[in-house]
Every structure is written in C-alpha cells, then in structure tokens.
Design an enzyme around this catalytic site. Structure first.
Site, PDB file in Angstrom:
ATOM      1  CE  LYS A  85      -4.138   0.358   2.302  1.00 11.32           C
ATOM      2  NZ  LYS A  85      -4.922   0.254   3.557  1.00 11.32           N
TER       3      LYS A  85
HETATM    4  C1  E4P Z   1      -8.203   0.497   3.620  1.00  8.68           C
HETATM    5  O1  E4P Z   1      -7.422   0.150   2.767  1.00  8.68           O
HETATM    6  C2  E4P Z   1      -8.188   1.837   4.248  1.00  8.68           C
HETATM    7  O2  E4P Z   1      -6.958   2.076   4.865  1.00  8.68           O
HETATM    8  C3  E4P Z   1      -9.338   1.934   5.217  1.00  8.68           C
HETATM    9  O3  E4P Z   1     -10.504   1.503   4.560  1.00  8.68           O
HETATM   10  C4  E4P Z   1      -9.515   3.343   5.784  1.00  8.68           C
HETATM   11  O4  E4P Z   1     -10.708   3.373   6.526  1.00  8.68           O
HETATM   12  P1  E4P Z   1     -11.083   4.571   7.528  1.00  8.68           P
HETATM   13  O5  E4P Z   1     -11.320   5.789   6.725  1.00  8.68           O
HETATM   14  O6  E4P Z   1     -12.339   4.086   8.212  1.00  8.68           O
HETATM   15  O7  E4P Z   1      -9.925   4.707   8.472  1.00  8.68           O
END
Ligand code: E4P
Length: 219
Positions: free
Chosen positions: A87
């Site tokens: 990521k």
């Molecule tokens: C997933 O890849 C993201 O990091 C996650 O969905 C972020 O979610 P949030 O906005 O609830 O922290």
C-alpha cells in the site's frame, strides 16, 4: 464485487474467513495499532498470520514518507507472504515508488485516493488497485461513492485494468452502492460484514418456522 476485510485483528479475520466470503485483507498503520501490533517485526508476524488464514491478497502499508524508504519497505513486504499488495499513498513520492515497485512485479494498492486524477496517475504508475476512501469524503461533505463511480467509468472508457477498491466503508449500504457503482472490490470492517448478513425479517421468519415446527411436533 469481491469483499476484503479491513482489519489487522486476527480473530475478526478468522470469523470472517469461516463465512467463506472474504477474498483478501487490507491493513494500515492505524488498524495495526488498534490490533495492538508493535513495530515492524510485530507487523510482519501479524501479516504472516493473516496470510495463513486468507488465500487472497493482503495489503501491507508502507510507513516511510520518502521514496527510498517506501521502495525498501515494499521490497521487504514482498518477501513476507505469497500474495502481498504494497500500500502506497497517492502522493508524488508514492507514485514514484509505485513505478519502481510495479516494474519489479510487485502488486500495489494505491491508498488515500481522493480524486480521479490521483487514480489516473496510480494506474499509469502500475497500481494493481486504487482505493478511493468513501467514508472520509462523506465526512467532509463530498460524495465518496460518486468518486468510486467516476473512477470506474474513466477506467472503463480507457480500458485501464487497475481495479477499483472501495475503501473507508462505514456501513452495509455503502457496499450496495459500491457494487452498483462497479467497484471490483470493497474492503469492509468486520461489523459491516456482520451487518451485511443481517435482516430482521430473516430473524423473525426463522423464529416463526422453528416455532411452528416445534408446535407441530410437540409430543
Ligand atoms: C483500507 O485500505 C483503508 O486504509 C481503510 O478503509 C480506511 O478506513 P477509515 O477511513 O475508516 O480509516
């Protein structure tokens, strides 16, 4: 639309895996901290445990702000498990690291995406999937799901193969909307997965069937 679990909590992942509907997992530094994961060795251990439960891609997020650090971490993550998606953030440094890592055959999940332009750049830099953050856009009064639909449409129009991964999902109706918008994947927190399975009429109906059966078969 495939479902991924958005958590670093191994118990939640085991529960989700038992349903047979979880095709991948996304983690991030906040989710790792919430699950009590400490340091890079702790992150590695939890990611390896997740990979032993789930066959699909496991997203592992870099924690370096600079290109060199991102590339080093991405290469390291690629040795941890058979199916890592590194990521990387939607920043200039992130795009540079995406370009370098994707050229080495490493799969990329482009995270923190808040615009079609960022999605276009990630796709050109070799991202396997781009993650528009629906809930966080909703939080500031913008239509997060609108962005998902726009990216899907633009990618379709130009034959771009990068998958659209709806992230920052806050409730079960987001999943319906993401599927209708054409997202390839939605990553959901465990409570949202549980919500998706629930309907009060199913519970009432089941209770009535069982009660009728008991009454008809009472001695
Ligand atoms: C997933 O890849 C993201 O990091 C996650 O969905 C972020 O979610 P949030 O906005 O609830 O922290």
């Amino acid at each position: 639309m495939k479902l991924f679990l958005d958590t670093a909590d191994v118990d939640e992942i085991r529960r989700g895996a038992r349903l047979g509907v979880v095709k991948g997992v996304t983690t991030n530094p906040s989710l790792a901290a919430k699950a009590g994961v400490g340091g890079m060795e702790g992150y590695k251990a939890v990611v390896q445990e997740i990979a032993s439960i789930i066959d699909g891609p496991i997203s592992v997020e870099v924690v370096s702000p600079d290109v060199e650090g991102m590339i080093t971490e991405g290469k390291e993550y690629a040795t941890w498990i058979p199916n890592p998606w590194v990521k990387l953030p939607s920043t200039a440094a992130g795009f540079e690291a995406m370009n370098a890592l994707s050229r080495e055959g490493i799969e990329i999940n482009q995270t923190l995406c808040f615009s079609v332009n960022q999605a276009l750049l990630g796709a050109q830099a070799g991202a396997t999937a781009v993650s528009p953050f629906v809930g966080r856009m909703d939080d500031i009064g913008q239509r997060g799901m609108g962005l998902v639909g726009e990216i899907v449409a633009v990618f379709r129009q130009h034959g771009i193969k990068t998958q659209v991964l709806a992230a920052s999902i806050r409730h079960a109706f987001h999943c319906v909307e993401a599927a209708k918008a054409g997202a390839h994947i939605a990553t959901v927190p465990y409570p949202v997965l549980a919500q998706m399975a629930k309907h009060p009429l199913t519970d009432i109906g089941l209770e009535r069937f069982l009660e009728d059966w008991r009454r008809a078969n009472a001695p």
